[in-house]
Motif scaffolding. Sequence first.
Motif: not given
Length: 396
Positions: A230-258
């Motif tokens: 699909g045109g991705l070239t590196t894991i860095e590009e993949k990671s930054m693309g996935a990271y973008a969906k988090s937006g720019a808000s402060p991160i309030s916490g880390l959770i696990k499933p459930g």
Amino acid sequence: MSWMGYQRTDGRKGIRNVVAVAYLVECAHFVAREIASSDRENAHLIGFPGCFPNEYAQRMMERLCTHPNVGAVLLVSLGCESFNRVKLEKVVRDSGRPVETLVIQKAGGTRATIEAGKAFLARAVGEIAQVQKVPMDVSDLVVGTVCGGSDGTSGISGNPAAGRAFDCLVEAGAACIFEETGELIGCEDIMAARAATPELGEELRASVEKAARYYATLGYGSFAAGNADGGLTTIEEKSMGAYAKSGASPISGLIKPGDIPPSGGLYLMDVVPDGPVRFGFPNISDNAEIVEMMASGAHMTLFVTGRGSVVGSAISPVIKIAANPDMYRRLSDDMDVNAGRIITGDAGLDDVGDEIFDAVLNVAGGARTKSEALGHAEFILTYKTFEPIGPACLPV
């Protein structure tokens, strides 16, 4: 920005009111599916296929069967599996929901159990129709996001547009969950800088480092052949693309499933099992991630895809966001939002972010997503193991 939702006894509110038909071992899957398929409009099939008990699976099923979008539950057991059906039924009953357990070995076999299940389903649908409806607004929502079938457009259209929508949702008081730590390798320092506290920042780093060790041991990575096609070239590009969906808000916490977010804000979900590598690829499909976010209370999920995906989900609606304009033209019947308009220059990130935000409100108010209208209700739950989160993970 308000609508009517379904009041649950734990104080949460649902945007759907379905009956969950849950099989407790693969041997009961067929019978449960036959029961659920008799009323596709109101019944959703979920379940755990394993015969050997697993604390994670037990916790997940308890959370899913008491999800705010679930009004009643039918448990379908073969009878000799190790799943603790008595405990699960008690958890559901204590939540105020109608519940019944059918044991195939005691009920008379396949036909008898299916008929008994259909009878319960008819009664339950009538009973949950009387559930009190109350006003809801954005601050009552939990919204998840995943990306799957990523390509070279995902990180520059669909994912950042979903991130803009997340920023709007967080500002309005919603709890928003993004994942997956295995696709965020290399972004740990950036996320740590957004953490509400330095201690949370260290937990964020540790979660990504754990994912990197897990994948290194297995010989896997987040970068797949389909991504390269699909045109991705590196894991860095993949990671930054996935990271973008988090937006720019402060991160309030880390959770696990459930783990259910205690308040509005932005949360990272750590989906990689704790302890030694035992269970293979942490999430074998995007639907596994959707299920885990549902177990943490997600009313719906934003699903960004560049290559194309046609899946939906049981219990919680899935809003499909097409990152690639060519793919959108081919699969428009499955896509809710065309973020490919950013690629063609017909819209900006804020425009599509606003469109996604509006779609969330419409779906919360009862509008059906494309996958719902088509009848998609995918579900998958496998073995994992997790340790409880520490106090630094939820500093708010």
